[in-house]
Design a protein around this motif. Structure first.
Motif, PDB file in Angstrom:
ATOM      1  N   VAL A  84       0.841  -1.190   0.000  1.00 54.05           N
ATOM      2  CA  VAL A  84       0.000   0.000   0.000  1.00 54.05           C
ATOM      3  C   VAL A  84       0.879   1.242   0.000  1.00 54.05           C
ATOM      4  O   VAL A  84       2.070   1.179   0.297  1.00 54.05           O
ATOM      5  N   GLY A  85       0.268   2.377  -0.340  1.00 46.84           N
ATOM      6  CA  GLY A  85       0.965   3.643  -0.269  1.00 46.84           C
ATOM      7  C   GLY A  85       0.887   4.206   1.136  1.00 46.84           C
ATOM      8  O   GLY A  85       0.001   3.832   1.913  1.00 46.84           O
ATOM      9  N   PRO A  86       1.748   5.132   1.485  1.00 45.53           N
ATOM     10  CA  PRO A  86       1.773   5.665   2.859  1.00 45.53           C
ATOM     11  C   PRO A  86       0.518   6.433   3.247  1.00 45.53           C
ATOM     12  O   PRO A  86       0.200   6.540   4.429  1.00 45.53           O
ATOM     13  N   ASP A  87      -0.201   6.974   2.263  1.00 45.01           N
ATOM     14  CA  ASP A  87      -1.392   7.761   2.573  1.00 45.01           C
ATOM     15  C   ASP A  87      -2.688   6.969   2.417  1.00 45.01           C
ATOM     16  O   ASP A  87      -3.777   7.551   2.402  1.00 45.01           O
ATOM     17  N   THR A  88      -2.573   5.654   2.314  1.00 44.21           N
ATOM     18  CA  THR A  88      -3.763   4.817   2.257  1.00 44.21           C
ATOM     19  C   THR A  88      -4.486   4.891   3.605  1.00 44.21           C
ATOM     20  O   THR A  88      -3.838   4.808   4.656  1.00 44.21           O
ATOM     21  N   PRO A  89      -5.815   5.069   3.589  1.00 43.97           N
ATOM     22  CA  PRO A  89      -6.552   5.167   4.852  1.00 43.97           C
ATOM     23  C   PRO A  89      -6.326   3.963   5.743  1.00 43.97           C
ATOM     24  O   PRO A  89      -6.310   2.821   5.277  1.00 43.97           O
ATOM     25  N   LEU A  90      -6.139   4.216   7.000  1.00 47.82           N
ATOM     26  CA  LEU A  90      -5.906   3.157   7.976  1.00 47.82           C
ATOM     27  C   LEU A  90      -7.051   2.145   7.976  1.00 47.82           C
ATOM     28  O   LEU A  90      -6.821   0.930   8.038  1.00 47.82           O
ATOM     29  N   ALA A  91      -8.286   2.645   7.897  1.00 47.61           N
ATOM     30  CA  ALA A  91      -9.450   1.757   7.927  1.00 47.61           C
ATOM     31  C   ALA A  91      -9.444   0.790   6.750  1.00 47.61           C
ATOM     32  O   ALA A  91      -9.790  -0.387   6.890  1.00 47.61           O
ATOM     33  N   GLU A  92      -9.029   1.275   5.584  1.00 50.58           N
ATOM     34  CA  GLU A  92      -8.994   0.428   4.390  1.00 50.58           C
ATOM     35  C   GLU A  92      -7.983  -0.704   4.544  1.00 50.58           C
ATOM     36  O   GLU A  92      -8.264  -1.864   4.234  1.00 50.58           O
ATOM     37  N   VAL A  93      -6.793  -0.365   5.027  1.00 49.69           N
ATOM     38  CA  VAL A  93      -5.738  -1.370   5.191  1.00 49.69           C
ATOM     39  C   VAL A  93      -6.124  -2.384   6.257  1.00 49.69           C
ATOM     40  O   VAL A  93      -5.952  -3.598   6.080  1.00 49.69           O
ATOM     41  N   ALA A  94      -6.664  -1.901   7.366  1.00 52.37           N
ATOM     42  CA  ALA A  94      -7.076  -2.810   8.439  1.00 52.37           C
ATOM     43  C   ALA A  94      -8.159  -3.765   7.960  1.00 52.37           C
ATOM     44  O   ALA A  94      -8.172  -4.942   8.331  1.00 52.37           O
ATOM     45  N   GLN A  95      -9.071  -3.270   7.113  1.00 55.25           N
ATOM     46  CA  GLN A  95     -10.137  -4.118   6.594  1.00 55.25           C
ATOM     47  C   GLN A  95      -9.581  -5.236   5.730  1.00 55.25           C
ATOM     48  O   GLN A  95      -9.998  -6.389   5.823  1.00 55.25           O
ATOM     49  N   VAL A  96      -8.606  -4.899   4.870  1.00 57.04           N
ATOM     50  CA  VAL A  96      -7.992  -5.916   4.010  1.00 57.04           C
ATOM     51  C   VAL A  96      -7.231  -6.947   4.844  1.00 57.04           C
ATOM     52  O   VAL A  96      -7.321  -8.157   4.592  1.00 57.04           O
ATOM     53  N   LEU A  97      -6.489  -6.485   5.836  1.00 63.56           N
ATOM     54  CA  LEU A  97      -5.751  -7.417   6.700  1.00 63.56           C
ATOM     55  C   LEU A  97      -6.711  -8.387   7.375  1.00 63.56           C
ATOM     56  O   LEU A  97      -6.434  -9.593   7.477  1.00 63.56           O
ATOM     57  N   ALA A  98      -7.853  -7.867   7.836  1.00 67.81           N
ATOM     58  CA  ALA A  98      -8.827  -8.714   8.518  1.00 67.81           C
ATOM     59  C   ALA A  98      -9.508  -9.668   7.550  1.00 67.81           C
ATOM     60  O   ALA A  98      -9.651 -10.867   7.839  1.00 67.81           O
ATOM     61  N   ASP A  99      -9.924  -9.153   6.383  1.00 70.09           N
ATOM     62  CA  ASP A  99     -10.658  -9.976   5.416  1.00 70.09           C
ATOM     63  C   ASP A  99      -9.776 -11.071   4.818  1.00 70.09           C
ATOM     64  O   ASP A  99     -10.216 -12.216   4.639  1.00 70.09           O
TER      65      ASP A  99
END
Length: 216
Positions: A84-99
């Motif tokens: 991911v890029g450094p400015d990717t929303p935290l919520a988006e990244v956390a969702q992918v990690l969880a899913d």
């Protein structure tokens, strides 16, 4: 994207340790132990080829005939890691990690590795975001419902405060309904289960426009 939304840049681990893909699995295992890391980006010829985790090492170790000394980190790692890029929303990244049940995301910009965002980093982010909200609610319970208090506050905190305020309002409303029921018909002993059920039925008939008398 909202400029106020938290991003992985704010919570990632900077400058993660990397390993060469030609390193033996035995040496890679030692490197994980020495650095207290659970994920190591794997490079070959200056190019990212995968990510090696303690889970990858456990998986390859279960293969019959596997020998740490002969297998390489490139062979054992998970290819095509989540980037991911450094400015990717935290919520988006956390969702992918969880899913996807990923253990980490590599944070890159223009081909350069800036950091790594792991599940542990996500938990640290959760604690950081919740701690000021908890402290604010404890210090001033009215601040969550007073718009004047929102000026100058981090929008993340404001949203969480308003969410807590809504929860409290609903709880208070429910308590008011219970008080109303408890005070209807003072002659009934509400300490008994039968008395309480009778009062609840009576209140229900009153609300729906039915006869108020208790004919049970």
């Amino acid at each position: 994207m909202s400029t106020h939304a938290p991003t992985v840049r704010q919570f990632m681990t900077l400058d993660p340790v990397t390993i060469d893909g030609g390193l033996s699995v035995a040496d890679a295992r030692q490197r994980l132990f020495q650095t207290h890391a659970r994920h190591l980006p794997v490079y070959v010829g200056g190019h990212l080829v995968g990510i090696l985790s303690d889970r990858d090492l456990a998986r390859v170790a279960a293969v019959d005939g596997f020998e740490d000394k002969h297998a390489t980190a490139e062979q054992a790692c998970t290819p095509s890691p989540y980037v991911v890029g450094p400015d990717t929303p935290l919520a988006e990244v956390a969702q992918v990690l969880a899913d996807q049940k990923f253990g980490a995301a590599l944070v890159m910009q223009e081909g350069h590795l800036l950091g790594i965002f792991t599940v542990i980093d996500a938990l640290h982010a959760l604690v950081t975001l919740l701690r000021p909200v908890t402290a604010s609610l404890g210090a001033d319970p009215h601040a969550a419902t007073d718009p004047a208090h929102d000026h100058g506050r981090d929008p993340r905190e404001t949203a969480l405060l308003h969410s807590q305020a809504l929860h409290d309002d609903l709880a208070h409303a429910a308590a008011g309904v219970r008080v109303g029921l408890d005070t209807v018909g003072g002659s009934v002993d509400l300490r008994s289960d039968a008395g309480r059920r009778s009062e609840i039925r009576r209140a229900g008939r009153t609300v729906t426009g039915r006869d108020n008398s208790d004919k049970t």
